[in-house]
Design a protein around this motif. Structure first.
Motif, PDB file in Angstrom:
ATOM      1  N   ASP A  61       0.815  -1.222   0.000  1.00 29.96           N
ATOM      2  CA  ASP A  61       0.000   0.000   0.000  1.00 29.96           C
ATOM      3  C   ASP A  61       0.846   1.269   0.000  1.00 29.96           C
ATOM      4  OD1 ASP A  61      -2.227  -1.569   0.021  1.00 29.96           O
ATOM      5  OD2 ASP A  61      -2.424  -1.570   2.215  1.00 29.96           O
ATOM      6  N   HIS A  62       2.027   1.175   0.617  1.00 30.79           N
ATOM      7  CA  HIS A  62       2.875   2.374   0.691  1.00 30.79           C
ATOM      8  C   HIS A  62       3.894   2.430  -0.451  1.00 30.79           C
ATOM      9  CE1 HIS A  62       4.362  -0.812   3.418  1.00 30.79           C
ATOM     10  NE2 HIS A  62       5.501  -0.575   2.795  1.00 30.79           N
ATOM     11  N   PHE A  63       3.619   1.673  -1.497  1.00 33.17           N
ATOM     12  CA  PHE A  63       4.546   1.642  -2.639  1.00 33.17           C
ATOM     13  C   PHE A  63       4.751   3.030  -3.258  1.00 33.17           C
ATOM     14  CE2 PHE A  63       5.333   1.313  -7.218  1.00 33.17           C
ATOM     15  CZ  PHE A  63       6.452   0.512  -7.252  1.00 33.17           C
ATOM     16  N   MET A  64       3.630   3.683  -3.544  1.00 31.28           N
ATOM     17  CA  MET A  64       3.703   4.988  -4.213  1.00 31.28           C
ATOM     18  C   MET A  64       4.390   6.025  -3.326  1.00 31.28           C
ATOM     19  SD  MET A  64       2.899   5.965  -7.191  1.00 31.28           S
ATOM     20  CE  MET A  64       3.168   7.512  -8.021  1.00 31.28           C
ATOM     21  N   ASN A  66       6.617   5.437  -0.967  1.00 37.04           N
ATOM     22  CA  ASN A  66       8.057   5.133  -0.945  1.00 37.04           C
ATOM     23  C   ASN A  66       8.742   5.571  -2.234  1.00 37.04           C
ATOM     24  OD1 ASN A  66       7.782   4.020   1.558  1.00 37.04           O
ATOM     25  ND2 ASN A  66       7.816   1.892   0.863  1.00 37.04           N
ATOM     26  N   LEU A  67       8.045   5.365  -3.328  1.00 38.90           N
ATOM     27  CA  LEU A  67       8.621   5.753  -4.624  1.00 38.90           C
ATOM     28  C   LEU A  67       8.825   7.269  -4.695  1.00 38.90           C
ATOM     29  CD1 LEU A  67       9.514   5.002  -7.514  1.00 38.90           C
ATOM     30  CD2 LEU A  67       7.132   5.189  -8.210  1.00 38.90           C
ATOM     31  N   GLN A  68       7.803   7.999  -4.223  1.00 36.71           N
ATOM     32  CA  GLN A  68       7.931   9.469  -4.225  1.00 36.71           C
ATOM     33  C   GLN A  68       9.099   9.925  -3.352  1.00 36.71           C
ATOM     34  OE1 GLN A  68       3.937  10.429  -3.090  1.00 36.71           O
ATOM     35  NE2 GLN A  68       3.263  10.759  -5.201  1.00 36.71           N
ATOM     36  N   LYS A  70      11.778   8.193  -2.711  1.00 35.85           N
ATOM     37  CA  LYS A  70      13.021   7.849  -3.421  1.00 35.85           C
ATOM     38  C   LYS A  70      13.344   8.889  -4.490  1.00 35.85           C
ATOM     39  CE  LYS A  70      13.977   2.901  -3.244  1.00 35.85           C
ATOM     40  NZ  LYS A  70      14.092   1.643  -3.971  1.00 35.85           N
ATOM     41  N   ILE A  71      12.319   9.296  -5.209  1.00 30.34           N
ATOM     42  CA  ILE A  71      12.520  10.281  -6.277  1.00 30.34           C
ATOM     43  C   ILE A  71      12.975  11.613  -5.690  1.00 30.34           C
ATOM     44  CG2 ILE A  71      11.290  11.672  -8.015  1.00 30.34           C
ATOM     45  CD1 ILE A  71       9.634   9.111  -8.634  1.00 30.34           C
ATOM     46  N   ASP A  74      16.536  11.369  -4.460  1.00 33.26           N
ATOM     47  CA  ASP A  74      17.447  11.370  -5.621  1.00 33.26           C
ATOM     48  C   ASP A  74      17.607  12.788  -6.181  1.00 33.26           C
ATOM     49  OD1 ASP A  74      18.872   9.927  -7.887  1.00 33.26           O
ATOM     50  OD2 ASP A  74      17.295  11.006  -8.964  1.00 33.26           O
ATOM     51  N   ARG A  75      16.488  13.494  -6.250  1.00 34.25           N
ATOM     52  CA  ARG A  75      16.520  14.862  -6.791  1.00 34.25           C
ATOM     53  C   ARG A  75      17.361  15.778  -5.900  1.00 34.25           C
ATOM     54  NH1 ARG A  75      10.774  17.490  -7.668  1.00 34.25           N
ATOM     55  NH2 ARG A  75      10.491  15.806  -9.162  1.00 34.25           N
TER      56      ARG A  75
END
Lengths: 194, 192
Positions: A61-64, A66-68, A70-71, A74-75
């Motif tokens: 459920d927390h995939f999105m 976590n992805l945000q 990470k992005i 990285d930025r």
């Protein structure tokens, strides 16, 4: 007539119907005559269905979220990297150190060789040649021209001809004196008059 | 939302390349499930599979302009996932913690996806699935990739050929051999 090896080698083409009519007939004939290959065919078909129906795995459920993150991380890292402009030895590539050391060595060798060259009397002359030069008898010195004494000279010629009034001029007279031909004529004229 | 699905993947990535961040979200929405399945079947570890999928989308985000419309977007994104999954496998091998090669299949249970979302699954089905998954993981890497992409992900031979960067004939041969090998592995597992 198809054998078991040929059947196994192309069983996927038969299952996927990726063969022509004649080949298909050969497969079907072999299937009717070979129980082992018939069983294998049935099993592979069954496995294929089973693989297609395996439960679907979904992302958490927390995939999105976590992805945000990470992005964003990285930025930020990229921004920080681009802002870091201060000099650091880490930024210098390793080959640059090697190049600098080699350059330094070349310069040092050049100066050492040059200093050795200035020490010797005849730089660039091989020792054997130098030895031969030393052994040669001294060449007879040309006769020393007697200086002209107490000669009246026109004012214009003072720079060229100086009266031999002191010992220090002897050394200068060893050198051949170049006279201007015009002034020599004038001197001769003055001599004749007196 | 229905309109969004009319947009092809290639149009979506073009929008994202032009600066539309919502196009990226749509790409994530479309591919997260498919890629998760692929990575999970390949690695058999939920956390690692999810990391691989996240890293895939991160790479898509970072290298959005690297995609050129000479290949299908799906091919490109599957290639990224496949490469990342292979990197994880290599790391595992280096750490010598790949439990299937070290301990053997019966010494450690396989992590299986939660059954909470699959109420219809019966014990018998799960048992069969478990065996199938065990057999898949025992396949060599190239056979595993081929059979997952073909029989689980249902991709065409041409797409698989582009993803694994191998000629079509090689792909067909690998899939054929992978199916035969899978059957052998299942036979041996049933016999134990």
């Amino acid at each position: 007539m198809m054998n078991c090896y040929q059947f196994k080698n192309s069983i996927s083409s038969f299952i996927e119907e990726d063969i022509n009519f004649n080949r298909r007939k050969q497969f079907e004939e072999h299937l009717q005559n070979c129980p082992a290959c018939k069983l294998l065919h049935a099993r592979i078909l069954q496995n294929k269905k089973r693989l297609a129906s395996l439960p679907k795995v979904t992302v958490s459920d927390h995939f999105m979220h976590n992805l945000q993150n990470k992005i964003l991380a990285d930025r930020n890292a990229r921004i920080r990297q681009s802002l870091r402009k201060d000099f650091s030895f880490k930024q210098i590539p390793s080959f640059a150190y090697g190049f600098a050391a080699a350059l330094l060595a070349v310069v040092a060798v050049f100066f050492i060789l040059q200093s050795q060259g200035t020490d010797s009397t005849n730089p660039g002359v091989p020792p054997v040649v130098q030895e031969q030069i030393d052994q040669q008898p001294p060449v007879a010195q040309p006769t020393v021209r007697q200086p002209v004494k107490n000669v009246l000279v026109a004012d214009d010629t003072r720079n060229q001809i100086k009266p031999d009034s002191s010992d220090k001029d002897v050394q200068d007279d060893d050198q051949p004196v170049q006279h201007n031909p015009d002034f020599q004529d004038k001197i001769r004229t003055v001599k004749k008059q007196y | 939302m229905e309109d969004r699905y009319k947009i092809t993947d290639e149009e979506l990535i073009a929008r994202f390349q032009a600066g539309d961040e919502s196009a990226f979200e749509e790409i994530v929405h479309r591919y997260s499930g498919r890629l998760m399945n692929f990575a999970y079947r390949f690695l058999l570890d939920r956390e690692e599979a999810e990391d691989v999928v996240q890293d895939t989308f991160l790479k898509v985000y970072q290298n959005r302009n690297a995609y050129k419309e000479i290949a299908k977007f799906s091919t490109w994104i599957y290639t990224i996932t496949g490469n990342l999954a292979k990197t994880i496998l290599r790391k595992r091998r280096n750490r010598q913690l790949f439990f299937f090669s070290r301990l053997g299949p019966e010494e450690k249970d396989i992590e299986f996806p939660s059954t909470d979302k699959l109420p219809e699954s019966t014990f018998e089905e799960k048992y069969d699935d478990k065996m199938v998954q065990k057999a898949i993981v025992k396949l060599p890497e190239q056979f595993r990739t081929a059979i997952i992409l073909r029989d689980i992900q249902d991709l065409s031979y041409e797409e698989i050929s582009n993803i694994i960067d191998a000629p079509l004939g090689t792909v067909k041969s690998r899939i054929n051999r992978a199916r035969l090998r899978l059957q052998e592995e299942l036979e041996s597992l049933k016999g134990k």
